[in-house]
Design an enzyme around this catalytic site. Sequence first.
Site, short mmCIF file in Angstrom:
data_model
loop_
_atom_site.label_atom_id
_atom_site.label_comp_id
_atom_site.label_asym_id
_atom_site.label_seq_id
_atom_site.Cartn_x
_atom_site.Cartn_y
_atom_site.Cartn_z
N ASP A 180 0.87 -1.18 0.00
CA ASP A 180 0.00 0.00 0.00
C ASP A 180 0.90 1.23 0.00
OD1 ASP A 180 -2.21 1.59 -0.05
OD2 ASP A 180 -3.11 0.81 1.80
N ASP A 213 -3.74 7.12 -3.71
CA ASP A 213 -5.09 7.64 -3.93
C ASP A 213 -5.48 8.58 -2.79
OD1 ASP A 213 -4.84 5.20 -2.47
OD2 ASP A 213 -7.03 5.08 -2.33
N CYS A 248 -13.76 -22.61 20.30
CA CYS A 248 -13.04 -22.61 19.03
C CYS A 248 -12.08 -23.78 18.98
CB CYS A 248 -12.28 -21.29 18.84
SG CYS A 248 -11.38 -21.27 17.28
N CYS A 284 -9.76 -24.08 16.46
CA CYS A 284 -8.70 -23.77 15.50
C CYS A 284 -7.37 -24.29 16.07
CB CYS A 284 -8.66 -22.28 15.21
SG CYS A 284 -7.76 -21.30 16.43
N CYS A 327 -6.36 -22.47 19.30
CA CYS A 327 -7.20 -22.60 20.50
C CYS A 327 -7.27 -24.04 21.01
CB CYS A 327 -8.62 -22.12 20.21
SG CYS A 327 -8.69 -20.35 19.87
#
Length: 665
Positions: A103, A138, A288, A290, A293
């Site tokens: 960016d 931008d 969770c 995942c 976790c």
Amino acid sequence: MEGVKGLINGPTFLRTMLELLKRDGLARIARFETRHGVLETPCLLPVVNPRLITIPPKDLEAMGFQALITNSYIIRNDPALRERAMKEGLHSMLGFDGVVMTDSGTFQSHMYGEVEVANADIVAFQRDVGADIGTVLDIFTEPDWGRERTAEAVRVTLERTSEAAAIKGGMMLAGVVQGSVFPDLRLECARSLSSLAVDVFPIGGVVPLMEGYRFADLVDVIVASKKGLSPERPVHLFGAGHPMIFSLAILLGCDMFDSASYAKFARDGRMMFPEGTFHLDEMKGLDCDCPTCRGHTIESLQGLPEKERTKALALHNLHVSKKEIDRAKRALLEGSLWELVEQRCRAHPALLDALRALAKHKQFLERSEPLSREGAFFYTGPESLDRPSAYRYERRYFERYSKPRQQMSVVFQDAERPYSRVYAKEMREISRRTDAHFLVMSPFGPVPIELDEVYPIAQSVFPRSRDRDTEERVRELMERFSHSHEYGVSMLYEGEPTLEMLEALGEGESTFDLDLARVRAVADYQFGRGAGALLMDGKVELVKSKNTDKIRNVLVNGEHILSMRAPDGLFSLRPPGARRLMRGFATPRLRVVVADDSEPFNREGKNVFCHFVKDCDPEVVPMDEVIVVNEKDDMLAIGRATMVREEMLSFKKGLAVRVREGVKV
Ligand code: GUN
Ligand code: ZN
């Protein structure tokens, strides 16, 4: 300034080209080439802050992230980082072999005011340090700006994008759509960007909308931008890194996302889920599973030392975000993306507003709505009936359908599907007494019995209990029906009393032939009003399935012109049928016109690729049956379109028509 060797002189991307792998409406699975491999979309680019690495890029790669995004402005302003980046390049500096997007510093201007860099300098810097995709500087259009200030910012953004395109070299350029919440400015900006040598289209200026939970405005912004963006390049939703909105944004045609939130939220002790954000300290349980976790309890996670805890939460946030993109992808492949979006949008009232905002755009969404899907239409709430598939049915029923000659209609209540099976006995009883036609008051509106197998009517699943919204909608549509279709008598079927009344009215012998009516009505519905008459002109014979009694093939004067598909109740066209349609419908209707060098291949039954498409019926929708012709309007093949006209003409790679049958000279 010396650039990283070999990179500036790499291949010049005049314009990136997506290859479409699978689509559903505006949503798509696609891929495009970069200097660091092929990137498959939709995808998430984790933001890596080079001064504050939460998860090392190498670990991101191991988690399966093919791309990341970092900030060239921060690197350029840090003497040590700047020197390393110039000397060894971004990939080596970050230790990441995948796609690196950068960016430009625009976001810093949004956060902290003006930035001290010129557009040309920051673009050249991104190019010189080897960014695969660099971003123009931008102007971040803030939602509280007035129209004039926003319009001026769009003008400057476009000017800078032109400047950047001229110096991008071998780097792909991201040209940002600005215009804040002014749909016309977004559209104009998007259109102008499409004509520039820009490779990726980020939709910018949406972070304040995300932060303010202004998701309905976000929908309007994405739609206005998509309307102006050329479809063959990837669309990135800049700064939208919450799994809550991924499925919705993917539905609207966003291909790429970036997330800084995973790390920012983690530093704040917050866990992200598709259902929202929750503070770890306030959570009373951990559900969770995942990889991060797993093995933790809520207490053990809460009890981690701060640095470890931040890292664990950042990893969790990334896992959940990635999984949500995969979830949306799976839904897209299985034809259930709308269902997923409707479920997700029930996570927060502001998301429900976003879902409801989609209704305003149904006309635009219908343009790319496929003719049918593999998955069934599952009703999840009143908003389901604003899906483009429901709108498609409503529109085509009122615009394309002609009632048969019976002057009397009997209207049944909604029931299990297919209606003609459920009401077979009743229709027989009625037909013994009088000459009537039959309709069902479905949640999609009036369904003539001969359209009962057409997608999404037969493929829809509704709860047995109707909500008031649906009741009201059915009432409105039935009202519209009674004004638009002139039956002499129309009555609601109420069992024995109705039969007695019909007997007394006595219209005479039944002349209603459901099979013939079905062929005519489905042909009109699918190909346009009048198609049924064109196709059925002559001696019609129907071949029906012995097992199911459903129509299989339609022969006219001994020629097999149509086959009916069991899954969606629509027709596959055969060349003799296509010939009949061509006689009644002038080019380009129902046609895809191809270049001469495509002709021999298509006549052999080979697929049509975008590269060869010269023109196409603007009414064609994905999955439509189309007639492939040359510029002299000679039929070359029959097949199914995978794209709409604009896409066929914009994409250079990929399938436009899946050919089923070639037509030899
Ligand atoms: N990051 C988040 N929003 C934006 C934006 O509008 N422009 C740029 N360049 N970066 C962003
Ligand atoms: Zn987790």
